[in-house]
Design a protein around this motif. Sequence first.
Motif, mmCIF file in Angstrom:
data_model
loop_
_atom_site.group_PDB
_atom_site.id
_atom_site.type_symbol
_atom_site.label_atom_id
_atom_site.label_comp_id
_atom_site.label_asym_id
_atom_site.label_seq_id
_atom_site.Cartn_x
_atom_site.Cartn_y
_atom_site.Cartn_z
ATOM 1 N N GLU A 34 1.738 -8.153 -8.005
ATOM 2 C CA GLU A 34 2.120 -9.051 -9.082
ATOM 3 C C GLU A 34 1.535 -10.435 -8.803
ATOM 4 O O GLU A 34 1.430 -10.837 -7.643
ATOM 5 C CB GLU A 34 3.646 -9.160 -9.181
ATOM 6 C CG GLU A 34 4.293 -7.956 -9.850
ATOM 7 C CD GLU A 34 5.772 -8.196 -10.168
ATOM 8 O OE1 GLU A 34 6.221 -7.666 -11.182
ATOM 9 O OE2 GLU A 34 6.439 -8.933 -9.408
ATOM 10 N N VAL A 35 1.156 -11.122 -9.874
ATOM 11 C CA VAL A 35 0.657 -12.495 -9.730
ATOM 12 C C VAL A 35 1.383 -13.404 -10.715
ATOM 13 O O VAL A 35 1.889 -12.942 -11.737
ATOM 14 C CB VAL A 35 -0.871 -12.597 -9.987
ATOM 15 C CG1 VAL A 35 -1.666 -11.761 -9.000
ATOM 16 C CG2 VAL A 35 -1.236 -12.236 -11.430
ATOM 17 N N LYS A 95 -6.233 -13.745 -13.609
ATOM 18 C CA LYS A 95 -6.145 -14.433 -12.308
ATOM 19 C C LYS A 95 -4.765 -15.050 -12.141
ATOM 20 O O LYS A 95 -4.108 -15.388 -13.129
ATOM 21 C CB LYS A 95 -7.199 -15.543 -12.226
ATOM 22 C CG LYS A 95 -8.624 -15.030 -12.169
ATOM 23 C CD LYS A 95 -9.601 -16.201 -12.209
ATOM 24 C CE LYS A 95 -11.031 -15.694 -12.347
ATOM 25 N NZ LYS A 95 -11.957 -16.802 -12.617
ATOM 26 N N GLY A 96 -4.353 -15.215 -10.899
ATOM 27 C CA GLY A 96 -3.073 -15.868 -10.643
ATOM 28 C C GLY A 96 -2.794 -15.986 -9.152
ATOM 29 O O GLY A 96 -3.620 -15.577 -8.312
ATOM 30 N N PHE A 97 -1.622 -16.547 -8.832
ATOM 31 C CA PHE A 97 -1.186 -16.669 -7.431
ATOM 32 C C PHE A 97 -0.504 -15.369 -7.022
ATOM 33 O O PHE A 97 0.418 -14.900 -7.707
ATOM 34 C CB PHE A 97 -0.203 -17.829 -7.272
ATOM 35 C CG PHE A 97 -0.810 -19.173 -7.552
ATOM 36 C CD1 PHE A 97 -1.662 -19.775 -6.627
ATOM 37 C CD2 PHE A 97 -0.544 -19.847 -8.748
ATOM 38 C CE1 PHE A 97 -2.233 -21.019 -6.889
ATOM 39 C CE2 PHE A 97 -1.112 -21.083 -9.020
ATOM 40 C CZ PHE A 97 -1.955 -21.676 -8.089
ATOM 41 N N LEU A 98 -0.939 -14.807 -5.913
ATOM 42 C CA LEU A 98 -0.376 -13.549 -5.417
ATOM 43 C C LEU A 98 1.093 -13.763 -5.031
ATOM 44 O O LEU A 98 1.429 -14.724 -4.357
ATOM 45 C CB LEU A 98 -1.205 -13.091 -4.210
ATOM 46 C CG LEU A 98 -0.977 -11.685 -3.684
ATOM 47 C CD1 LEU A 98 -1.310 -10.631 -4.731
ATOM 48 C CD2 LEU A 98 -1.828 -11.468 -2.432
ATOM 49 N N THR A 124 -0.132 -20.060 -16.483
ATOM 50 C CA THR A 124 0.937 -20.451 -17.407
ATOM 51 C C THR A 124 2.294 -19.915 -16.944
ATOM 52 O O THR A 124 3.231 -19.809 -17.737
ATOM 53 C CB THR A 124 0.667 -19.962 -18.848
ATOM 54 O OG1 THR A 124 0.644 -18.529 -18.852
ATOM 55 C CG2 THR A 124 -0.648 -20.475 -19.389
ATOM 56 N N ASN A 125 2.360 -19.527 -15.662
ATOM 57 C CA ASN A 125 3.598 -19.024 -15.032
ATOM 58 C C ASN A 125 4.066 -17.679 -15.583
ATOM 59 O O ASN A 125 5.238 -17.336 -15.461
ATOM 60 C CB ASN A 125 4.748 -20.046 -15.149
ATOM 61 C CG ASN A 125 4.319 -21.432 -14.721
ATOM 62 O OD1 ASN A 125 4.201 -22.333 -15.546
ATOM 63 N ND2 ASN A 125 4.047 -21.600 -13.441
ATOM 64 N N ARG A 126 3.165 -16.922 -16.175
ATOM 65 C CA ARG A 126 3.517 -15.555 -16.558
ATOM 66 C C ARG A 126 3.392 -14.674 -15.333
ATOM 67 O O ARG A 126 2.567 -14.925 -14.451
ATOM 68 C CB ARG A 126 2.534 -15.016 -17.609
ATOM 69 C CG ARG A 126 2.758 -15.538 -19.001
ATOM 70 C CD ARG A 126 1.973 -14.731 -20.030
ATOM 71 N NE ARG A 126 0.628 -14.373 -19.616
ATOM 72 C CZ ARG A 126 0.165 -13.124 -19.583
ATOM 73 N NH1 ARG A 126 0.921 -12.100 -19.951
ATOM 74 N NH2 ARG A 126 -1.081 -12.875 -19.206
ATOM 75 N N ILE A 127 4.190 -13.630 -15.287
ATOM 76 C CA ILE A 127 4.049 -12.655 -14.209
ATOM 77 C C ILE A 127 3.257 -11.477 -14.757
ATOM 78 O O ILE A 127 3.636 -10.887 -15.775
ATOM 79 C CB ILE A 127 5.428 -12.163 -13.686
ATOM 80 C CG1 ILE A 127 6.324 -13.353 -13.308
ATOM 81 C CG2 ILE A 127 5.243 -11.195 -12.521
ATOM 82 C CD1 ILE A 127 5.800 -14.247 -12.205
ATOM 83 N N ASP A 141 5.710 -12.184 -26.048
ATOM 84 C CA ASP A 141 6.398 -12.439 -24.775
ATOM 85 C C ASP A 141 6.594 -13.926 -24.506
ATOM 86 O O ASP A 141 7.599 -14.335 -23.934
ATOM 87 C CB ASP A 141 5.592 -11.842 -23.609
ATOM 88 C CG ASP A 141 5.539 -10.326 -23.658
ATOM 89 O OD1 ASP A 141 6.383 -9.728 -24.352
ATOM 90 O OD2 ASP A 141 4.646 -9.741 -23.007
ATOM 91 N N THR A 142 5.610 -14.733 -24.874
ATOM 92 C CA THR A 142 5.655 -16.152 -24.487
ATOM 93 C C THR A 142 6.298 -17.049 -25.537
ATOM 94 O O THR A 142 6.773 -18.132 -25.198
ATOM 95 C CB THR A 142 4.218 -16.695 -24.254
ATOM 96 O OG1 THR A 142 3.453 -16.481 -25.449
ATOM 97 C CG2 THR A 142 3.539 -16.013 -23.077
ATOM 98 N N GLY A 143 6.254 -16.631 -26.809
ATOM 99 C CA GLY A 143 6.749 -17.500 -27.875
ATOM 100 C C GLY A 143 5.859 -18.700 -28.120
ATOM 101 O O GLY A 143 6.283 -19.699 -28.692
#
Lengths: 470, 99
Positions: B52-53, B38-41, B57-60, A194-196
Amino acid sequence: MALAKDYASVMGRNNEIMKEAMGLDYNQFESGEMRFDYEGLMAATGYTLEEIQRVQSLTGVGNTPMLELRNLTALARKYAKPGFGATILAKDEASNPSGSFKARRAACAVAHAKKMGYKGVMAATSGNYGAAVASQAAMQGLKCIIVQECFDSKGVGQPEIIEKARKCEAYGAEVVQLTVGPELFYTFLSILEDTGYFNASLYSPYGIAGVETLGYEIAMQCREKYGKDPAMVVCTSAGGGMMTGTARGLMKAGANNTKCVAASIDLTGLHMASDTAFNKKSCTTGHTGFGVPYAVDPDHSDVPRSAARPLRYMERYVTVKQGDVMYITEALANLEGIERGPAGNTALAAAFSLAQELPDTEYIVISETEYTGAGKHVQPQMAFARENGIEIKFGDPNAEDIPGTNLILPKDPSFIKTIDMDLDHMRESFIKKACKKANNYDPCEADLEFLAVETNSSVEFVKAAIAKLK
Amino acid sequence: MAKKGDWVRIHRVVLDAAGRAPSCPEDTAKVPLEMWVKGFLMADAEIGDEVEVETATNRIEHGTLIEVNPYYTHSYGQFVPELVQIDKQLREILFGGDK
């Protein structure tokens, strides 16, 4: 169309995902049914030892102190016959930026990823390597995802692994935590796809070339301080990268008479992917559960061909018990004034025993120390063992130790005694697996020679081993 | 109630027991493969909601909201009396104790 993300589909795309994620086509090194060009793979990094030293020094990695453990040496001599008891030296790898020798491996992998233009790096690891990749990614300005096997199905986490997660997050990495199981690699692949991002595998040639500087420094520092090469270097062994890289570095320094000894904690009987056994082990690294399978079958890691091939280099493989490592960890703090984690102390427990076999004019080096802290200190490890129903008592570890049931602390230091594994048996096991994989029990001359090099044996030995299989 | 933008921890079953790897040992094959991230809600939610968070690394990622402002609880553990016995023994062997 979205790609199917079930287990079989993702694993089926393994080769394509890996090629993208490493920028390296492993097929170019394959040359026979069994053989491949190992030195060609190592050379493909394009980095010389000097270049790696330069890359590592840019981020303060390497050139760690070599500490003489005077009181532990004196203690070992109390149990050795007169004139015996080599001086014990420790390469203080805890002083690397991320607190372990893994910074050496990560420095090269991350620098290479950056050079290749990747936006981020990933690694599947529950150990120090995650922290090392995260630390290097922070320094070199890349994103980082670490995938860990951390919890059992009750949601109970290994304190040591939770501490590694904390350290990775402190360096700004994303940490994906999983329950125990072989699908760590599946999850890793899926996110990689997904990230590459770059697969900063522990087992890539970059990862192993990074350790060569360690072996090189050991030889140079020993010569400078004591005027001779060490008689023995003891490496804690799990995936085999430490043993491989250190031995290669020693050879590059011309330390051809230094004996390379691998050491692991004996965890025989505890299945590494078992949900119920997961929290029955009291420390999570450097044990036979990884050390043996990676020695006899290095190519089952997260790369098509592992650059860590410890059986090529080890001249002995010894085991110690968990209780020996706990005891020596406490001894290191109390007698030498340095608190360090279990990884290097596995080698230290072994070196304490092995030093007694060597004359007192010789030197024995443990190739690493690691940082310690909440979760991975000897006290939380033993407290965790007790919480999980493990009996802790003083006794004779070699007579009483049952992994997953008890933790036997040596009743005095004379009970810290290594046990040699049968290396020839491991060599035979390696050959058997290679033949089975290729489904060929009559390999050609070139493959026979390859197997002889892989197992640090001879063509005659390989032929005899195959004859036993028929 | 958790607010959009809060730092949270989520949980998700990645593979149910039936979908696990063939190489799983027997006990592990009986339980699902679970994941925590972990992530931003991304939107206001309650504990237990599917959310979703956005990760570091800006992944959803998606999963069940289980913790807001997650923190570490690992420690130096309960006192282990054997350790002070080791200390005492080592000092006696090497330095003769108080004698």
